[in-house]
Design a protein around this motif. Sequence first.
Motif, PDB file in Angstrom:
ATOM      1  N   PRO A  48       0.834  -1.206   0.000  1.00 38.17           N
ATOM      2  CA  PRO A  48       0.000   0.000   0.000  1.00 38.17           C
ATOM      3  C   PRO A  48       0.874   1.263   0.000  1.00 38.17           C
ATOM      4  O   PRO A  48       1.955   1.281   0.599  1.00 38.17           O
ATOM      5  CB  PRO A  48      -0.795  -0.112   1.302  1.00 38.17           C
ATOM      6  N   TYR A  65       0.638  -7.222   3.403  1.00 41.29           N
ATOM      7  CA  TYR A  65       1.079  -5.883   3.018  1.00 41.29           C
ATOM      8  C   TYR A  65       2.310  -5.896   2.107  1.00 41.29           C
ATOM      9  O   TYR A  65       2.911  -4.857   1.863  1.00 41.29           O
ATOM     10  CB  TYR A  65       1.302  -5.037   4.276  1.00 41.29           C
ATOM     11  N   GLU A 107      -4.994   0.191   7.070  1.00 40.68           N
ATOM     12  CA  GLU A 107      -5.349  -0.244   5.718  1.00 40.68           C
ATOM     13  C   GLU A 107      -6.401  -1.361   5.717  1.00 40.68           C
ATOM     14  O   GLU A 107      -6.250  -2.389   5.070  1.00 40.68           O
ATOM     15  CB  GLU A 107      -4.096  -0.696   4.970  1.00 40.68           C
ATOM     16  N   TYR A 125      -7.927  -1.957   2.220  1.00 33.93           N
ATOM     17  CA  TYR A 125      -6.963  -2.663   1.368  1.00 33.93           C
ATOM     18  C   TYR A 125      -7.026  -4.165   1.626  1.00 33.93           C
ATOM     19  O   TYR A 125      -7.000  -4.974   0.690  1.00 33.93           O
ATOM     20  CB  TYR A 125      -5.565  -2.129   1.661  1.00 33.93           C
ATOM     21  N   LYS A 159     -10.292  -5.506   0.104  1.00 32.28           N
ATOM     22  CA  LYS A 159     -10.138  -5.532  -1.354  1.00 32.28           C
ATOM     23  C   LYS A 159      -9.277  -6.710  -1.780  1.00 32.28           C
ATOM     24  O   LYS A 159      -9.582  -7.414  -2.753  1.00 32.28           O
ATOM     25  CB  LYS A 159      -9.501  -4.220  -1.815  1.00 32.28           C
ATOM     26  N   THR A 160      -8.206  -6.965  -1.037  1.00 29.29           N
ATOM     27  CA  THR A 160      -7.308  -8.071  -1.351  1.00 29.29           C
ATOM     28  C   THR A 160      -8.018  -9.414  -1.236  1.00 29.29           C
ATOM     29  O   THR A 160      -7.909 -10.266  -2.122  1.00 29.29           O
ATOM     30  CB  THR A 160      -6.090  -8.054  -0.409  1.00 29.29           C
TER      31      THR A 160
END
Length: 344
Positions: free
Chosen positions: A28, A207, A251, A254, A257-258
């Motif tokens: 990210p 990450y 995050e 994120y 979404k992942t």
Amino acid sequence: MIQPHGGNIHDYPNTLDFSANINPLGMPDSVHEAIVSSVSQCNHYPDPYCKQIRSKMSALLHFPEDQIVFGNGAADLIYRIVHALRPKHALICAPGFSEYSHALQEVHCEIHEHFLSSESDFILDRSIFNDFTNEIEMIVLCSPNNPTGQLISQSLLRDISEYCRLHYITLLLDESFLSFVISGSSNSLLPYIHEHCIILNSFTKMYAIPGIRIGYALCGSNYIASKLQQTGQYWAVSIPAQAAAYAALDETDYAVKTALYIASEREFMTKELSNHGIRVFPSSANYLLIYYESDFAEAMLKQSILIRDCQNYHGLSNQYYRIAIRLHDDNLALISAIKRYQNG
């Protein structure tokens, strides 16, 4: 030569790496910026107790701050846990992550193995209770398991946790890949944690920061946390690693979404690989365990694609491989390479 772990791009440069289970969406921006900004502070020693991250994680998880311990990656914490508690007999699953057994061997622990079966898609079931003998002092599990990608059911996890509580057995559960599962927190040990439990996790995979080593342990008691904090090197987590983790905790979108992306691409890859005559085992993680021809890894390497040969996992033969879920174009490249291999 069979590598002990994935991600060996140093020996195989300019390859498309499917051997390492790292988030294909990459690091990210906020984490990257935090790492860069932290460099100016690297003329100081890092905080050995990672107090800022501990406080932030404690608030996010509603978990006691003094029972969270950070380390130089999850692998570092595996060794620190084992050296801190020094079990004489431990139970692990096979196949499983090799660092569990390596760490236990360092303290001359007698290792007992519960073998998972391909006939049941390597799912952990209640037969593991048959291996809970009186001498077992530690049980090490992983959910989703590496390399199979199989989750442990919540009912089984609850019952194993309760057994360990009643029999004073340390339960170490590695949840390093759980964040790749949609609603993964609902599959965590956290609701059943007690004084004999340790939950292990990592920032590395989600990450995309394997070069910035940081992981953490949620300990069920102050006693275990204190023992763990006092074991291993004093400054275990660097300033850039602490900055990266602090930023990563914000995050949440994120991570969601992942997990959605991984689920979609995993379904696509399962279908494509199966259509090419490859046995694909069900997975909830960001990788797939497959069964195919014995020279498959070498054949892919000739096409500059690196996959994980799993024959050095206990319980697997030379026809098992692990393939990470990558970006769609990368996944298509692997399928194209398989077509070329099959067509001669």
